[in-house]
Every structure is written in structure tokens, then in C-alpha cells.
Design a protein around this motif. Sequence first.
Motif, PDB file in Angstrom:
ATOM      1  N   THR A 405     -28.657  37.968  14.291  1.00  0.00           N
ATOM      2  CA  THR A 405     -27.764  36.848  14.718  1.00  0.00           C
ATOM      3  C   THR A 405     -26.689  36.077  13.697  1.00  0.00           C
ATOM      4  N   ASP A 406     -26.221  36.710  12.697  1.00  0.00           N
ATOM      5  CA  ASP A 406     -26.201  35.792  11.304  1.00  0.00           C
ATOM      6  C   ASP A 406     -24.735  36.600  11.256  1.00  0.00           C
ATOM      7  N   PRO A 407     -23.137  35.308  11.057  1.00  0.00           N
ATOM      8  CA  PRO A 407     -22.429  36.526  11.492  1.00  0.00           C
ATOM      9  C   PRO A 407     -21.630  37.426  10.441  1.00  0.00           C
ATOM     10  N   ILE A 408     -22.135  37.166   9.420  1.00  0.00           N
ATOM     11  CA  ILE A 408     -22.220  37.813   7.824  1.00  0.00           C
ATOM     12  C   ILE A 408     -22.947  39.292   8.462  1.00  0.00           C
ATOM     13  N   ASP A 409     -24.172  39.216   8.646  1.00  0.00           N
ATOM     14  CA  ASP A 409     -24.966  40.558   9.496  1.00  0.00           C
ATOM     15  C   ASP A 409     -23.861  41.299  10.085  1.00  0.00           C
ATOM     16  N   ARG A 410     -23.458  40.621  11.149  1.00  0.00           N
ATOM     17  CA  ARG A 410     -23.172  41.605  12.200  1.00  0.00           C
ATOM     18  C   ARG A 410     -21.421  42.362  11.532  1.00  0.00           C
ATOM     19  N   LEU A 411     -20.711  41.092  10.743  1.00  0.00           N
ATOM     20  CA  LEU A 411     -19.398  41.604   9.902  1.00  0.00           C
ATOM     21  C   LEU A 411     -19.526  43.139   9.331  1.00  0.00           C
ATOM     22  N   SER A 412     -20.981  43.052   8.174  1.00  0.00           N
ATOM     23  CA  SER A 412     -21.677  44.274   7.782  1.00  0.00           C
ATOM     24  C   SER A 412     -21.484  45.253   8.391  1.00  0.00           C
ATOM     25  N   ALA A 413     -22.216  44.793   9.390  1.00  0.00           N
ATOM     26  CA  ALA A 413     -23.127  45.536  10.372  1.00  0.00           C
ATOM     27  C   ALA A 413     -21.831  46.803  11.229  1.00  0.00           C
ATOM     28  N   ASP A 414     -20.981  45.996  11.327  1.00  0.00           N
ATOM     29  CA  ASP A 414     -19.738  46.317  12.119  1.00  0.00           C
ATOM     30  C   ASP A 414     -18.868  47.185  11.590  1.00  0.00           C
ATOM     31  N   ALA A 415     -18.899  46.470  10.188  1.00  0.00           N
ATOM     32  CA  ALA A 415     -18.073  47.820   8.761  1.00  0.00           C
ATOM     33  C   ALA A 415     -18.096  49.002   8.411  1.00  0.00           C
ATOM     34  N   LEU A 416     -20.323  48.664   8.245  1.00  0.00           N
ATOM     35  CA  LEU A 416     -21.175  50.420   8.133  1.00  0.00           C
ATOM     36  C   LEU A 416     -20.874  51.049   8.745  1.00  0.00           C
ATOM     37  N   THR A 417     -20.638  50.868  10.534  1.00  0.00           N
ATOM     38  CA  THR A 417     -20.859  51.641  11.243  1.00  0.00           C
ATOM     39  C   THR A 417     -19.808  52.197  11.922  1.00  0.00           C
ATOM     40  N   ASP A 418     -18.690  51.285  11.255  1.00  0.00           N
ATOM     41  CA  ASP A 418     -17.209  51.772  11.711  1.00  0.00           C
ATOM     42  C   ASP A 418     -16.116  52.911  11.250  1.00  0.00           C
ATOM     43  N   PRO A 419     -16.340  54.236  12.434  1.00  0.00           N
ATOM     44  CA  PRO A 419     -15.974  55.641  12.086  1.00  0.00           C
ATOM     45  C   PRO A 419     -14.958  55.424  11.253  1.00  0.00           C
ATOM     46  N   ALA A 420     -13.693  54.945  11.932  1.00  0.00           N
ATOM     47  CA  ALA A 420     -12.150  54.417  10.995  1.00  0.00           C
ATOM     48  C   ALA A 420     -11.854  54.313   9.531  1.00  0.00           C
ATOM     49  N   ALA A 421     -13.368  53.610   9.274  1.00  0.00           N
ATOM     50  CA  ALA A 421     -13.197  53.475   8.146  1.00  0.00           C
ATOM     51  C   ALA A 421     -13.623  54.654   6.716  1.00  0.00           C
ATOM     52  N   THR A 422     -12.774  53.661   5.399  1.00  0.00           N
ATOM     53  CA  THR A 422     -12.723  55.221   4.306  1.00  0.00           C
ATOM     54  C   THR A 422     -13.996  54.629   3.667  1.00  0.00           C
ATOM     55  N   PHE A 423     -15.415  55.164   4.192  1.00  0.00           N
ATOM     56  CA  PHE A 423     -16.455  54.642   3.919  1.00  0.00           C
ATOM     57  C   PHE A 423     -16.985  55.404   2.343  1.00  0.00           C
ATOM     58  N   ARG A 424     -17.251  55.172   1.517  1.00  0.00           N
ATOM     59  CA  ARG A 424     -17.952  55.356   0.242  1.00  0.00           C
ATOM     60  C   ARG A 424     -19.660  54.550  -0.078  1.00  0.00           C
ATOM     61  N   PHE A 425     -20.583  55.467  -1.176  1.00  0.00           N
ATOM     62  CA  PHE A 425     -21.463  54.760  -1.008  1.00  0.00           C
ATOM     63  C   PHE A 425     -20.931  53.853  -2.847  1.00  0.00           C
ATOM     64  N   ASP A 426     -21.968  53.221  -3.530  1.00  0.00           N
ATOM     65  CA  ASP A 426     -21.277  52.906  -4.621  1.00  0.00           C
ATOM     66  C   ASP A 426     -21.396  53.756  -5.619  1.00  0.00           C
ATOM     67  N   GLY A 427     -19.999  54.338  -6.521  1.00  0.00           N
ATOM     68  CA  GLY A 427     -19.829  55.278  -7.457  1.00  0.00           C
ATOM     69  C   GLY A 427     -20.439  55.729  -8.144  1.00  0.00           C
ATOM     70  N   SER A 428     -21.579  53.636  -8.889  1.00  0.00           N
ATOM     71  CA  SER A 428     -22.479  53.633 -10.177  1.00  0.00           C
ATOM     72  C   SER A 428     -23.536  54.291 -10.050  1.00  0.00           C
ATOM     73  N   ASP A 429     -23.879  54.010  -8.450  1.00  0.00           N
ATOM     74  CA  ASP A 429     -25.413  54.195  -7.882  1.00  0.00           C
ATOM     75  C   ASP A 429     -25.166  56.118  -7.744  1.00  0.00           C
ATOM     76  N   LEU A 430     -24.137  57.015  -7.965  1.00  0.00           N
ATOM     77  CA  LEU A 430     -24.146  58.212  -7.599  1.00  0.00           C
ATOM     78  C   LEU A 430     -24.283  58.749  -8.606  1.00  0.00           C
ATOM     79  N   MET A 431     -23.540  57.939  -9.539  1.00  0.00           N
ATOM     80  CA  MET A 431     -23.277  58.465 -10.912  1.00  0.00           C
ATOM     81  C   MET A 431     -24.887  59.085 -11.504  1.00  0.00           C
ATOM     82  N   PRO A 432     -24.186  60.214 -12.588  1.00  0.00           N
ATOM     83  CA  PRO A 432     -26.329  60.139 -13.365  1.00  0.00           C
ATOM     84  C   PRO A 432     -26.481  58.728 -14.186  1.00  0.00           C
ATOM     85  N   ALA A 433     -27.821  58.767 -14.067  1.00  0.00           N
ATOM     86  CA  ALA A 433     -27.865  57.162 -14.274  1.00  0.00           C
ATOM     87  C   ALA A 433     -27.824  56.737 -15.488  1.00  0.00           C
ATOM     88  N   ALA A 434     -27.760  57.619 -16.250  1.00  0.00           N
ATOM     89  CA  ALA A 434     -27.194  57.795 -17.993  1.00  0.00           C
ATOM     90  C   ALA A 434     -25.778  56.846 -18.064  1.00  0.00           C
TER      91      ALA A 434
END
Length: 467
Positions: A405-434
Motif C-alpha cells: 500500500t506504500d508508494p515506496i514499496d510499490r516503486l521498489s517492488a516494480d524495480a526489483l522485478t523489472d525484466p529490462a533492468a540491469t539488476f545486480r546484488f550489492d557488490g560489497s555483500d558479494l565480495m569476500p567478508a574480509a
Amino acid sequence: MTLNPTAPSRSSGHRGSGRRLAVVPALLAALALTAACSNSSGGSGGGGDAAVPSLSGDCAKYQPYAGHSGTTVTMFASILSPESDNLEKSWAEFAKCTGIKISYEGSNDFESQLPVRVAGGNAPDFAIIPQPGLLAQMVKSGKVVKPPAQTVTNEDRWSPIWKTYGSVNGTFYAAPMSANMKSLVWYSPKAFKAGGYEVPKTWADLMALSDRIAKSGGAKPWCGGIASGTATGWPATDWLEEVVLGTYGGDVYDQWVGHQVKFSDEKITTAMKTVAGWMQNPAWANGGYGDVKSIATTTFQDAGAPVLTGKCAMLQQASFYEAQWPKGTKVGPDGDVFAFHLPAVNPAIPNPVEGGGEFLAAFSGRPEVQAVQNYLSSSDWASSRVKTATGWVSANQGVDKSLYTDPIDRLSADALTDPAATFRFDGSDLMPAAIGSGQEWKSLTAWFAEGQSIQKTAADIDAAWPQ
């Protein structure tokens, strides 16, 4: 594997025979509470195990998780109040109906404390881990327990890419709990209207708007904060990741995350120069708090407050930042605050979207732990969390989008599921923990706090990369 049953528990002391006597009154009380949601006979119903109560009424939907009343599971994460308050509300009915108590602890020192606790034999039953790199480190310790079959089945409601983020060397360990949209810029629609400003559609427009606001003699265009306990520095990694993705696209981003492209590579140092021209511009930052160096001492939770007081025009932060606005703040296109999609630095990159998420890893295989794990990986829990409060998004395909029901949540959900987007997961989270939750945080903090050079910042991170 399971934890040693006599090992010390982080919140309740030893799990030996002495504790069994002390827990009897609590067990009886919990059984009485569960009985309120069961039928009057107390039987299992349908010819099942008589030891398992048959839940009815509002509690009936939790029948698959019944049979563990009076038990406690511990959970450790980096999520703090007020966001953690909503998290606990989301499983409150589950806990009441099943009698399983979820003892939650949030800490700003989560990323540094979790490895210490695990190595010391004091692991929580669960950890909500936002970094796949940290998950890999924990799996390497040998203490993470593979999820039960139902949790694995529940994973089918997520797109396959999310399962890879919760996997280590091809083995699935941690189910995703949430997704968040990081490529957002928060602003005050009222202030924009008063200043005659339009939401920028391109990076060039964003930079021109920043310059215009700076020359207006009022608010500074940007505010920010990267202080976060032992996780200090993480918002700065997001700024760099947004620029790398929005400048070079997904392939270079992936090579950078894997260190085929080093931090000292010209592409990355050029991206750092772009960040410096944006968030280290003394005429542009840090509105409401001081100079650029104050970004390092301002907490990320407090960073957006000057947007509401007119001292700062914009804040780059993720969708989950909505939980940090004071109670009563109206969020929307005509509200106190709203957000727009951070434009690509390079207009040739289609709709760059950086996202993050959190994954539930278990350090115990006890039945009550598995019951909680099954529930928290289900569409039912994801829907409950969406309904509890705004500012939280799930990529679980079993969640009805009308619940947002929140506009930010709708905006986010649309962006995260957009098949045309250049989506990538947070880079530092994917890097080795060190690196991703270690040297990069440290070096980028020094870059802001001490004015350390780009060349030294990049070289220090490269030198720390595990062989």
C-alpha cells in the motif's frame, strides 16, 4: 550437524539438566497460551500424534509448525529499532499460536560479533545475514546447518538468482528473507515545489540540479551518513557500487566483484572520482551536519533528518530507510518525503538497479529451529511482514502485490522485478567478508573522514583481498 546440547546459550545460560528444572513453569505457561488456539480436546486432530495440539481459529494456519510449545530459539541480526520492532510483530502471531518464543537481538556490531560468537561456541540459533560473503565465511566454519526440506521447497517461490545468493559453492544454506531497492534518492516534494525543482531523469540533470541548489544559498543539495558501529562505511560502498553499475553496466560490475577488475583499475578509480565529485563536494555536502568529513561521524539512521528541516535537499539511501523517518512523516509524491530512481551515470546503461537482501542461516537443527526456518521462508510470513509495516519488500512471488500500500514499496517492488533492468546484488555483500564487510568499509571511511587519496584507498583494498 546440531550444536552441543550442553553448550552455553547466548541468552539463557547452559542447556544442561539444571536449566530443565527452571524452564518447567515457563513451559506450562506457554502450553496454556497455545491451548487458547487449540480445540477443547487438546488432541492432534485427524488421527495425528496426540502430543501435537490441533490448532483452530486464527491459529489453524500454523498447524504445520505445531508441537514445539515452550521452546525458545535465538536470533541475531544487524536490524535495529524501529525496523526490528516491525520484524518482531511479523512473527508475533506465529509465536503465540505455536508457543515457540523467538528471542531476537539486534546489534550495530553484528558483522564483527557473529564470527566471534560462532568461533567461541556461542552461536545463535539463527543469524539474519545481509552479506553472501559473510554467509560463505560462516559456512566455511562448518557451523551452518543446511535447511530442512520444506525450506528448500519454499525457495521455489523466489526467482532462481536469489537461491544462488543464499548458496555457497553450489550448496543451498540460507533462504532469502527480504529484498531491498538501493538505487533511490530521498527528497522533500514540498521543498522541490517551493524551489521550482523537477525530479531529474538523467545523471547530468541530477548534477545540474545539485549545483543549482548549492548556489541558491539555502539548503545544501546532499546529506549523508556512513557511521554504523562496526559496520561503519557501508553506505559509501553503495555509492561506489551505484556509480560502477550505472557507468559500466553488469559485466564490469561482476568482474569487479570477483576482483578480475581491481579497485586500482582505471575504471574503478574513475568511478571513485565521480563519487568524490558528488558526495565529497564541499559545496554540496553535508547539509545539516557540517563538512564532508562529518559524513563519517553521522549515523546512517540520522543522515536524512535535515531533509525534513530544509537543511538538505537529497539523500541517497535504500528503500528500507523509510523505517527511519519519524513517526507521522507522510511518504508520497505530495508528502513530507518521497524518492526517485537514481539515474544511470551513463545513459547507455538500461535502468541500473542495485538491490540488497537478507538471508536466514541456522546454526542448529533442533526441531523448533527448523519449524521457525520453514515459516520464515514461506510466502505466508513474507505477506505478514509486508502487512506489518511499510518500508519492507520481498521478492517472494507468492506475495500479492496489492499488499504493498506504500508508494515506496510499490516503486521498489516494480524495480526489483523489472525484466529490462540491469539488476545486480550489492557488490560489497558479494565480495569476500574480509573485503566487503572489512577492508572496504575501513578504507572508504578513511577516504571520507581523513581525505585519504583515491589511489591509497584502492591499493589498500586490493592488498587485503584474500588469495
